[in-house]
Each structure stands twice: as C-alpha cells, then as structure tokens.
Design an enzyme around this catalytic site. Structure first.
Site, PDB file in Angstrom:
ATOM      1  N   LYS A 200       0.861  -1.181   0.000  1.00  0.00           N
ATOM      2  CA  LYS A 200       0.000   0.000   0.000  1.00  0.00           C
ATOM      3  C   LYS A 200       0.894   1.227   0.000  1.00  0.00           C
ATOM      4  CE  LYS A 200      -2.842   2.911   2.978  1.00  0.00           C
ATOM      5  NZ  LYS A 200      -3.471   3.112   4.291  1.00  0.00           N
ATOM      6  N   GLU A 245      -7.839  12.446  12.505  1.00  0.00           N
ATOM      7  CA  GLU A 245      -6.963  11.318  12.860  1.00  0.00           C
ATOM      8  C   GLU A 245      -6.035  11.706  14.004  1.00  0.00           C
ATOM      9  OE1 GLU A 245      -4.718   7.677  10.606  1.00  0.00           O
ATOM     10  OE2 GLU A 245      -5.763   9.247   9.517  1.00  0.00           O
ATOM     11  N   GLU A 289      -7.075  -1.622   2.952  1.00  0.00           N
ATOM     12  CA  GLU A 289      -6.322  -0.405   3.249  1.00  0.00           C
ATOM     13  C   GLU A 289      -6.337  -0.120   4.745  1.00  0.00           C
ATOM     14  OE1 GLU A 289      -6.714   4.397   2.465  1.00  0.00           O
ATOM     15  OE2 GLU A 289      -7.796   3.022   1.137  1.00  0.00           O
ATOM     16  N   GLU A 433     -11.672  11.352  -4.770  1.00  0.00           N
ATOM     17  CA  GLU A 433     -11.561  11.294  -3.308  1.00  0.00           C
ATOM     18  C   GLU A 433     -10.698  12.433  -2.788  1.00  0.00           C
ATOM     19  OE1 GLU A 433      -9.429   8.465  -0.016  1.00  0.00           O
ATOM     20  OE2 GLU A 433     -10.663   7.451  -1.525  1.00  0.00           O
TER      21      GLU A 433
END
Length: 449
Positions: A200, A245, A289, A433
């Site tokens: 990833k 986050e 992910e 996105e």
C-alpha cells in the site's frame, strides 16, 4: 524570544516562570459589558497574530505569543525537540493551581512528514495559554524571569478584540502536480503495488490558493471547528486544519490512537449516505487499506505497552464531506522501572510516524516510492502536530485536512489531500476522493453564506 536550530534550548536568559490559575470565576457572560469574552469559546480569545490552537468539541487549549521557539531539522528532529523541551523544563519555576492535562508548561509543535524536508519542525512555547476540559477552564502565563509574580487574570493578557477578517475572493490553481497529471501518479503507485514493490502507498497532492486579503487564520479555524466538531482543530506556525486522525494521546500511562483509512464521499442525502456507509464497511479494497493502517499502529505501540486493544472491525466515522473507516487502538504503557519515566507523547508520536495511513506498507519502501513518484515536498502536511506538557503527556494529530499559510506572503496558501492506494485503486476515483478531502479547507477559506 529564543530560537534554536541545532542544539537544546540552552540560551534562555532566565528560567521560565509558569503560573496556572483557574478561570472558574472569570470570563463569564456577566463580564460581557466589560468586553471580556467567555472562554467557553476558546477560539474567540485568539489574536490574529500567530494563533496556536488544539480544540475539539469546545474543549482543548488555545495560546498566543512566543516565550521560546525551537526549530529542528533532519531524521532526529523529534529527539532534538524533546531534548530542548526537557532542558527548558529543568530550569522552570512552576505554580499550577489546576493540575489537569494541558495546565502548567505547554509547548505546541508541528513536524515535517519527511526526514529530508526543509520544513523540519518547530516547537513553540507560548506566553499565554487558555484551556478548557470537562467544564473547567484555566489560564497559564509563561514568561522568562527570576520569580513568580501576582496571579494573572484574563483581562491582563487579552489585547483588543478584533473580529476575524474574511480572506475575500480566493483563486485556486494546480500545485506541484496538475490534477489531470496526478492520475498518472496514482497509476504509478498501483503499478508498483502490482509489481510487489509495496502493499500500500499513500499519495498526496497540493492545490495553491491566493486570497484577496491576507489570511486570518482565526477565520478558518472558527469555520472548521463549527463544521467539524468531532475533529481536532489545530493551528501551529501557519499550519492549520481539522484532522479526524489522532496519532497518539498519552495520559497517565494510557495511550490512544485513532486510525482512519478507507474513504467514500458523502452525497448529502441521509438515506443514500447510510447505504454508502454500509458499502464502505464491506468494501474489500477499503478494509484492506484499513487493516494495513491499524496493523502499523499496533506494531509501533507494542514495544512501549504492557497491553494493547485492537478492535476486530472498524466503525464508520461520519464527517460532513466524507465517510471513513475508523478504529481506536488503545494501550497501557509498560510500568517504568526505578526512576525511569514513561516515554513521552512526543516519543510515541515519533515511533508511530509515519503510519500506513499516511505513508504505506512496508514503510521504508512506501516512503521511497512517495519520494520517487509524488512530485512534491509535503512540508508539514501529514506530519505530527499537537502539544505536550511538562510530564510528557500530550496529544498529537496527523496534519490532515490542512493548509499551510506562506510565512512570507499571507495571501498564499497550500492546501493538501492524500489517498491510500492499493492494488484495486482506480486513478480517477482517487482523484475524486482527493477533491472531497480538499473541501474542508476550501470551505474554511470561503465566505459566510
């Protein structure tokens, strides 16, 4: 004010003198006639010049002024920042009458994503801090001097209250990589994944904004805090944003990290968005992910913790513009032996950075891939940002949904957004996105409706 660029803060002419007092009887609405704002709305207290903030759901800390500033660069920037902070604290004179997280000596900081970035890192020890936590408010003053003075009041430290100024018309243009070309960047990332180079990678892009008037950071902060109350609204050295986050919170031996990975854009229709949340929660691409991101956090915390709790499945975090897969990873720090202390929140942030949520897996290969194909210096975007106290506890977010105001030209701003790329990623979908993730900062620089 003292600035250090390569050594601990050993040039403070006198010890820091820190005084924290409760504000329970100050700044209430009945003082409105005297022009004293209510500290319940912390952001309203900030002046326009270099405001510092870490606020969520009305709680947090705001600050202004600079008693001390430490600038660091390189791979050891976190360790050198902490060394400077510890050196300053060793000579500080402190009287804390409140004693909750965020009182006493406090430093705000932000750090570059990449070790080699000239953005490096900055630690700012403010002159004034106002905080609120669980219904309690307090005022901290930090000065350099030989002894404690009289207890400060809010009226003593507040300057003239000037409302935030709108930036006026804002024009946007491509950043380091044009939007159409960024799809090729994503395609290069997907090709590297399919070739087995990484599992990833997170790829980011920037957009340049130019405003009619100099950007008043407070304008953006207040709009972000109102629209994204579940996020951590922050401001440090021109870096501002509202991050969903939490890289790490350390408090009395307990640590928490909120991991986000896996995103879908909202439609604005509640019924449709509920259906999209269900799609996101069962998306193999997004779950893959997310698993990479959670695993990287759990692995980084494991050496420091006697126990950790990793949720079996993520929950869907609903934000006004997007839906995220989210997991809260928690842990108990291993009891220190003898006179040793727990690792500080900054040390934990350094160990966690960069997580798979902002870099990729494996970390070293993903960082190399980012440097090769992304086409820009992220600066302090996606790096740790937050605050720490004298005991080492503190809160550090990942600088997402953020923008950097140019220190030399306050009408120039860089906006950032990034996307997690896996083998199944579609470049066009990832570009869409990224546009969704730019919405918060575009709105923050916009006009009131």
């Amino acid at each position: 004010m003292t600035t250090q660029t390569a050594a601990p803060a050993d040039a403070v002419p006198q010890p820091l003198v820190v005084r924290t007092v409760p504000l329970d009887d100050l700044g209430r609405p009945h003082d409105a006639d005297a022009g004293t704002p209510d500290p319940a709305d912390l952001l309203d207290l900030l002046p326009s010049d270099a405001p510092l903030a870490w606020v969520r759901r009305g709680d947090g800390i705001v600050a202004w002024g600079e008693t001390l500033r430490v600038e660091v660069t390189g791979a050891d920037r976190f360790a050198r920042a902490e060394e400077a902070w510890r050196t300053v604290l060793a000579h500080a004179v402190v009287r804390d009458e409140v004693r909750v997280p965020g009182t006493g000596p406090v430093a705000f900081a932000s750090f570059a994503f990449d070790d080699d970035s000239p953005a490096g890192g900055v630690v700012v020890v403010p002159r004034v801090v106002v905080g609120r936590r669980g219904g309690r408010t307090w005022l901290t003053t930090i000065t350099a001097g030989p002894r404690l003075g009289a207890a400060p009041t809010l009226a003593d430290v507040l300057g003239p209250r000037v409302p935030p100024v709108a930036p006026g018309d804002v024009e946007y243009r491509d950043g380091a990589v044009a939007a159409d070309d960024w799809r090729d960047v994503v395609a290069a990332g997907v090709a590297a994944i399919r070739a087995g180079e990484v599992e990833k990678v997170v790829l980011a892009r920037d957009v340049r904004a130019r405003s009619q008037h100099p950007v008043d950071v407070r304008w953006a902060l207040q709009r972000l805090a109102r629209r994204y109350p579940s996020c951590w609204t922050f401001s440090v050295d021109g870096l501002m944003g509202a991050t969903p986050e939490l890289l790490v919170r350390s408090e009395k031996g307990l640590v928490t990290s909120r991991v986000l990975a896996g995103t879908i854009r909202r439609t604005g229709d509640d019924a449709a968005d509920m259906a999209r949340a269900a799609i996101l929660a069962h998306s193999s691409k997004d779950l893959e992910e997310h698993e990479y991101a959670v695993s990287s956090v759990a692995r980084a915390l494991e050496p420091f913790c006697s126990s950790t709790n990793v949720p079996d499945v993520p929950f869907v975090l609903h934000l006004p513009n997007v839906l995220h897969l989210a997991s809260d990873v928690t842990g108990v720090l291993t009891a220190p032996a003898g006179d040793a202390a727990h690792p500080s929140s900054l040390a934990l942030a350094a160990a966690l950075h960069p997580t798979a949520a902002v870099c990729g897996t494996p970390t070293t290969a993903a960082r190399a891939l980012i440097a090769r194909v992304e086409g820009m210096d992220r600066g302090r975007y996606a790096g740790p940002v937050g605050w720490m106290g004298a005991d080492g506890d503190g809160e550090w977010g990942i600088a997402l949904r953020s923008a950097q105001v140019d220190a030399q030209d306050p009408r120039s701003v860089r906006l950032f957004a990034g996307c997690g790329i896996v083998a199944a990623s579609d470049p066009a979908a990832e570009l869409a996105e990224s546009e969704a993730k730019l919405v918060p900062m575009r709105d923050a620089l916009g006009r009131d409706a």
